[in-house]
Scaffold this active site. Structure first.
Site, short mmCIF file in Angstrom:
data_model
loop_
_atom_site.label_atom_id
_atom_site.label_comp_id
_atom_site.label_asym_id
_atom_site.label_seq_id
_atom_site.Cartn_x
_atom_site.Cartn_y
_atom_site.Cartn_z
N GLU A 146 -3.02 12.45 -18.11
CA GLU A 146 -3.84 11.43 -17.44
C GLU A 146 -3.22 11.08 -16.10
OE1 GLU A 146 -4.04 7.96 -19.92
OE2 GLU A 146 -4.50 9.13 -21.70
N LYS A 148 -1.68 8.45 -13.57
CA LYS A 148 -0.97 7.17 -13.70
C LYS A 148 -1.48 6.26 -12.59
CE LYS A 148 3.68 5.32 -14.31
NZ LYS A 148 3.43 4.08 -13.62
N ASP A 150 -1.90 3.13 -10.20
CA ASP A 150 -0.89 2.25 -9.62
C ASP A 150 -1.47 0.85 -9.43
OD1 ASP A 150 1.47 1.48 -8.63
OD2 ASP A 150 1.27 2.46 -6.67
N TYR A 259 -5.77 2.86 -23.36
CA TYR A 259 -5.01 2.72 -24.60
C TYR A 259 -5.70 1.70 -25.49
CZ TYR A 259 -0.58 2.21 -27.30
OH TYR A 259 0.40 2.18 -28.25
N LYS A 345 6.48 10.76 -12.17
CA LYS A 345 6.11 10.07 -10.94
C LYS A 345 6.18 11.02 -9.75
CE LYS A 345 7.35 5.70 -10.67
NZ LYS A 345 6.83 4.35 -10.49
N CYS A 440 11.71 -8.11 28.56
CA CYS A 440 10.51 -8.13 27.71
C CYS A 440 9.46 -7.19 28.30
CB CYS A 440 9.94 -9.55 27.62
SG CYS A 440 8.34 -9.61 26.80
N CYS A 443 6.37 -9.50 29.63
CA CYS A 443 6.43 -10.47 30.72
C CYS A 443 7.67 -10.32 31.59
CB CYS A 443 6.36 -11.89 30.16
SG CYS A 443 7.85 -12.36 29.26
N CYS A 458 11.95 -12.46 23.00
CA CYS A 458 11.61 -12.88 24.36
C CYS A 458 11.56 -14.41 24.35
CB CYS A 458 10.25 -12.31 24.76
SG CYS A 458 9.60 -13.11 26.25
N CYS A 464 4.64 -15.70 28.08
CA CYS A 464 4.54 -14.32 27.62
C CYS A 464 3.21 -14.16 26.86
CB CYS A 464 5.74 -14.03 26.72
SG CYS A 464 5.80 -12.35 26.10
S1 IVH Z 1 -0.07 4.29 -21.27
C1 IVH Z 1 2.70 2.37 -24.54
N1 IVH Z 1 -1.50 5.42 -19.39
O1 IVH Z 1 2.23 2.65 -16.14
C2 IVH Z 1 2.21 3.04 -23.32
N2 IVH Z 1 0.01 3.70 -18.75
O2 IVH Z 1 5.17 2.81 -16.23
C3 IVH Z 1 1.08 2.39 -22.68
N3 IVH Z 1 -0.07 3.14 -16.37
O3 IVH Z 1 2.82 -0.02 -18.32
C4 IVH Z 1 0.81 2.81 -21.31
N4 IVH Z 1 -1.63 4.58 -15.81
O4 IVH Z 1 0.85 -0.21 -16.62
C5 IVH Z 1 -0.57 4.50 -19.66
N5 IVH Z 1 -2.87 6.47 -17.84
C6 IVH Z 1 -1.95 5.56 -18.13
C7 IVH Z 1 -1.40 4.73 -17.13
C8 IVH Z 1 -0.40 3.82 -17.49
C9 IVH Z 1 -0.82 3.63 -15.37
C10 IVH Z 1 0.95 2.09 -16.17
C11 IVH Z 1 0.97 1.05 -17.25
C12 IVH Z 1 2.31 1.17 -17.87
C13 IVH Z 1 3.12 1.75 -16.75
C14 IVH Z 1 4.34 2.44 -17.27
#
Ligand code: IVH
Length: 702
Positions: A146, A148, A150, A259, A345, A440, A443, A458, A464
């Site tokens: 999946e 991740k 942000d 989740y 990451k 500056c 000015c 300045c 200015c």
């Molecule tokens: S699963 C018990 N899936 O990343 C595990 N987390 O660094 C539950 N996050 O706390 C998390 N995308 O806030 C999961 N596809 C994804 C995610 C994800 C972002 C975040 C989440 C988590 C943090 C961990």
């Protein structure tokens, strides 16, 4: 603005319509209707629907149905309720008039203990470690890959299909219930239905602010002179904690759910569970894949490493999860993280490019910031050609100068950074001799470097250009004099034409000065003049803040204004007296003294005094008798002025501001989400509601 007024009108319309005496009368006549009729279900359905529409209308300002349609449904519900009096419910939208949906205003969030701790994931930046983790898993295991996201994690609690709480991670054991704000996210369902929906479960996921909304928000903040959010994650987290639900809705958060937790949940695999969640109406990512080999996993990572740059939302890695839920259970958890998942990451993207030139930017407070002008280079989906170099020490520590090849990086932050020099591609560094400019660039004044500070400044505050404009922009900003219509662009324009040289000139602007501008019509010219006129009611503490004395922020200004209740008192205060005020240290005291010692500042203040600004606390000058003899209650939240300003305006026009509604109340100045109790009482006593706009019309003509 229009939507808001339309809404206030709507409050009064519905307030009138909600008089249900008539309905109760009809109830008696229709008592003998068929008790088992399907209309009973329709009543429940309509109540649910209208509650949602009310919320979308009043709180979110984003109705999804037309007024006509809304009214039709409301009338249908009224009719049905009249026919089935035994179904009377004080919580029905016919009884509530949209007022049960006011946003949270208390300032505190309810803390909630997580039913299941909110854990994080084991992280790695190394693909090799990902491969090691995979190799240690049982043979033939399926892996769900999946994105991740942000943002920040959220746990949505559903009970009997209804969203009851939305809890932030907090400390992992307990978090804040921000459900009112979460309800502003269109993709999050308030109710779900389905035979396999468990009685109680949690859906966890990530709340985020899409790039486009993030950029729009930052642009607005830049215009308003407010601090920018460094990245969408910070913006999302700041937004989720706002008390003003309407503002949250306006910013446009979104969420992806990944989740599910609870007992007796459907499906045997994580993937199927997410499919079920999607069927129930949750937004899950469409980019989830089940992989069966290391190569497939690595291909997924490699693909998204680059493709993620085209996504409308920020991602910072890939999450790998064991698909089979029984296997997940076997693997279990460490104290902090599940053993069945890992996060890879993405490294911050880095590029090498030529440092063409260093230019110098003078900020509003006179700080001179060096800026790297780079040979344009592609980085994380954007073209980068400028990066901050912070200050002289930073440049020296990197040993760089124009002509060098440098590394530029963009991590989680939106502003790219120069992180180092590409030695092999740069001219030799033996004779490194970089010098910060002494004059500056705006000015020509000789720059100064305050001891202990890294920045060159300045000192020509009054002469200015960016500093003069900066002072004016601060002066008119929302938290200071709040002069509507007079923004950064207009100030730039009027400054360039020589109509504004300092803040006092704002009060000398004439209708002709403004109306003769190409980009203004007469209406906007008049609006600006109204804004300027209204600023005369801004209380002393904010005038003091607006003056822009170095390091005198909002809170310090408040504390100073409380101790020195007039400008005269403050002007003659000595260092000791100033330092005696909480939060005022030697540096601030010296800045205040230096400010008043400057002849030019005294001249400006003199002119502001002549213009009629509030230079003393409390007593308000009466401007007109337009509201003489009227007792006015203020309720709700406002968009054009603060409550304090409205209070001051009422007094300035001869009226009296009272806190509770009684039969003596003349009218209610009703803002957004007016208190339900007040609204009820006003209706009962037949006290009229006045919108912000109507009120301003009455008061600004005088
Ligand atoms: S699963 C018990 N899936 O990343 C595990 N987390 O660094 C539950 N996050 O706390 C998390 N995308 O806030 C999961 N596809 C994804 C995610 C994800 C972002 C975040 C989440 C988590 C943090 C961990």
């Amino acid at each position: 603005m229009e939507g808001f007024w339309a809404k206030s009108d709507k409050i009064s319309q519905i307030a009138k319509r909600s008089d249900n005496k008539v309905i109760k009368h009809i109830n008696m006549l229709t008592l003998f209707d068929d008790i088992e009729a399907p209309e009973r279900e329709e009543i429940r359905q309509l109540r649910k629907e209208l509650t949602e529409h009310n919320y979308r209308y009043y709180v979110l300002s984003s109705p999804v149905i037309s007024d006509v349609e809304f009214d039709r449904k409301m009338r249908r519900l009224q009719d049905l309720e009249a026919r089935y009096p035994d179904m009377f419910d004080p919580k029905s939208p016919t009884q509530q008039v949209g007022s049960d949906l006011s946003p949270k205003q208390s300032g505190k969030w309810e803390q909630v203990a997580h039913r299941y701790p909110m854990l994080s994931l084991a992280n790695t930046y190394s693909r090799e470690e990902v491969a090691d983790w995979l190799r240690k898993l049982p043979e033939g295991v399926e892996i769900v890959c999946e994105l991740k996201f942000d943002g920040l994690s959220i746990s949505l609690w559903y009970e009997h299909g209804t969203l009851t709480k939305a809890v932030t991670r907090g400390d992992g054991q307990k978090g804040d219930n921000v459900v009112e704000n979460i309800k502003t996210i269109p993709s999050i369902p308030w109710h779900i239905e389905g035979e396999d929906v468990p009685e109680r479960f949690e859906m966890r996921g990530e709340v985020l602010l899409p790039w486009a909304n993030f950029e729009r928000l930052n642009q607005e903040r830049a215009n308003q002179e407010e601090a920018l959010f460094a990245n969408p994650r910070n913006a999302a987290s700041g937004t989720l904690k706002l008390q003003d639900t309407r503002e949250v809705a306006r910013r446009g958060l979104d969420a992806y759910l990944y989740y599910m937790l609870g007992e007796d949940l459907p499906a045997k695999t994580h993937f199927d569970r997410l499919q079920t969640a999607r069927r129930w109406g949750f937004q899950t990512s469409e980019h989830i894949r089940v992989c069966r080999t290391l190569d497939e996993v690595m291909a997924y990572i490699a693909y998204w490493d680059s493709a993620r740059k085209d996504l409308p939302i920020a991602t910072d890695g890939i999450v790998l999860k064991v698909n089979d839920l029984a296997q997940q259970e076997e693997l279990g958890f460490t104290a902090k993280t599940p053993r069945w998942a890992i996060a890879y990451k993405f490294p911050a993207e880095k590029q090498k490019t030529l440092l063409r030139e260093i230019t110098y930017q003078v900020g509003r407070t006179g700080v001179v910031t060096p800026v790297a002008n780079l040979e344009p280079v592609h980085l994380s989906g954007t073209i980068v050609q400028r990066a901050t170099l912070h200050n002289e020490d930073f440049i020296r520590s990197l040993h760089i100068r124009p002509g060098d090849m440098v590394f530029v990086e963009k991590g989680g932050e939106i502003i790219p950074k120069i992180t180092g020099k590409a030695e092999e591609d740069s001219p030799t560094a033996a004779d490194y001799d970089y010098h910060f400019p002494t004059q500056c660039p705006e000015c020509g004044a000789t720059l100064v470097r305050v001891e202990g500070e890294a920045a060159w400044r300045c000192p020509n505050e009054q002469g200015c250009p960016p500093q003069i404009k900066g002072k004016m922009i601060h002066f008119v900003s929302r938290r200071a004099m709040n002069i509507e219509g007079l923004g950064e662009e207009t100030i730039d324009l009027l400054f360039a034409q020589g109509l504004l040289h300092n803040i006092a000139d704002i009060y000398a602007l004439t209708f002709n000065d403004l109306a003769s501008q190409e980009r203004f019509g007469e209406k906007s010219a008049q609006n600006i003049l109204n804004g300027i006129a209204n600023s005369l009611l801004v209380p002393w503490e904010r005038v003091l803040f607006a003056l822009g004395i170095r390091m005198v922020g909002e809170t310090t200004a408040k504390k100073l204004a409380r101790r020195f209740t007039s400008l005269e008192q403050l002007q003659v205060a000595d260092r000791e007296q100033l330092i005696a005020v909480e939060d005022v240290g030697e540096q601030i005291a010296d800045n205040i003294i230096a400010y008043f010692a400057d002849e030019r500042n005294r001249e400006i203040i003199h002119r502001l005094q002549d213009a009629g600004l509030q230079m003393q606390g409390k007593e308000v000058e009466v401007v007109s008798q337009a509201l003489a003899g009227q007792s006015i209650v203020i309720s709700g939240t406002f968009t054009q002025h603060s409550r304090d300003e409205y209070k001051a305006m009422i007094e300035a026009h001869g009226g009296k501001n009272v806190s509770s509604v009684s039969k003596k109340t003349s009218f209610i100045l009703a803002g957004e989400n007016m208190g339900p109790e007040k609204l009820k009482k006003a209706e009962a006593l037949g006290i009229p509601l006045m919108t912000e706009e109507e009120f301003l019309e009455i008061t600004t003509d005088h």
